[in-house]
Write a protein that holds these residues in place. Sequence first.
Motif, PDB file in Angstrom:
ATOM      1  N   VAL A  12      12.037  -0.161   3.391  1.00 12.66           N
ATOM      2  CA  VAL A  12      11.459  -1.264   4.172  1.00 12.66           C
ATOM      3  C   VAL A  12      10.421  -0.732   5.154  1.00 12.66           C
ATOM      4  O   VAL A  12       9.342  -1.316   5.310  1.00 12.66           O
ATOM      5  N   SER A  13      10.723   0.377   5.797  1.00 13.74           N
ATOM      6  CA  SER A  13       9.773   0.975   6.742  1.00 13.74           C
ATOM      7  C   SER A  13       8.492   1.407   6.032  1.00 13.74           C
ATOM      8  O   SER A  13       7.387   1.198   6.545  1.00 13.74           O
ATOM      9  N   SER A  14       8.647   1.983   4.861  1.00 15.87           N
ATOM     10  CA  SER A  14       7.472   2.400   4.088  1.00 15.87           C
ATOM     11  C   SER A  14       6.640   1.194   3.675  1.00 15.87           C
ATOM     12  O   SER A  14       5.405   1.227   3.731  1.00 15.87           O
ATOM     13  N   LEU A  15       7.295   0.132   3.270  1.00 18.81           N
ATOM     14  CA  LEU A  15       6.593  -1.086   2.880  1.00 18.81           C
ATOM     15  C   LEU A  15       5.834  -1.672   4.065  1.00 18.81           C
ATOM     16  O   LEU A  15       4.664  -2.063   3.934  1.00 18.81           O
ATOM     17  N   ILE A  16       6.477  -1.713   5.229  1.00 15.31           N
ATOM     18  CA  ILE A  16       5.808  -2.219   6.432  1.00 15.31           C
ATOM     19  C   ILE A  16       4.608  -1.344   6.775  1.00 15.31           C
ATOM     20  O   ILE A  16       3.533  -1.850   7.129  1.00 15.31           O
ATOM     21  N   LEU A  17       4.764  -0.036   6.657  1.00 15.24           N
ATOM     22  CA  LEU A  17       3.671   0.884   6.946  1.00 15.24           C
ATOM     23  C   LEU A  17       2.498   0.652   5.997  1.00 15.24           C
ATOM     24  O   LEU A  17       1.340   0.615   6.420  1.00 15.24           O
ATOM     25  N   VAL A  18       2.770   0.465   4.720  1.00 11.23           N
ATOM     26  CA  VAL A  18       1.711   0.224   3.738  1.00 11.23           C
ATOM     27  C   VAL A  18       0.983  -1.081   4.060  1.00 11.23           C
ATOM     28  O   VAL A  18      -0.253  -1.148   4.020  1.00 11.23           O
ATOM     29  N   VAL A  19       1.728  -2.126   4.402  1.00 14.92           N
ATOM     30  CA  VAL A  19       1.113  -3.411   4.752  1.00 14.92           C
ATOM     31  C   VAL A  19       0.232  -3.255   5.985  1.00 14.92           C
ATOM     32  O   VAL A  19      -0.881  -3.799   6.043  1.00 14.92           O
TER      33      VAL A  19
END
Length: 74
Positions: A12-19
């Motif tokens: 989830v953290s990686s996804l938020i970072l990518v967004v």
Amino acid sequence: MPLIAFLIISGVSSLILVVMVIGLARHVRVLAGSIRTFREEIQPVVAELREGAELARGRLEAAAGAAEDLRTPD
């Protein structure tokens, strides 16, 4: 169980970072376009100011030359 929680949180953290990085890239692109438009719109004003400055410089040099002629005794 802790491994699964770690994987979920990191995913989830990686996804938020990518967004966020994609959003930042979009904003940088919009900012660059705005800067380009600003430069294009301000260019005629800057050219006019430069012409006025050159004209004023010429008048100042002429006035300084005339003042020098008045100061010099014959």
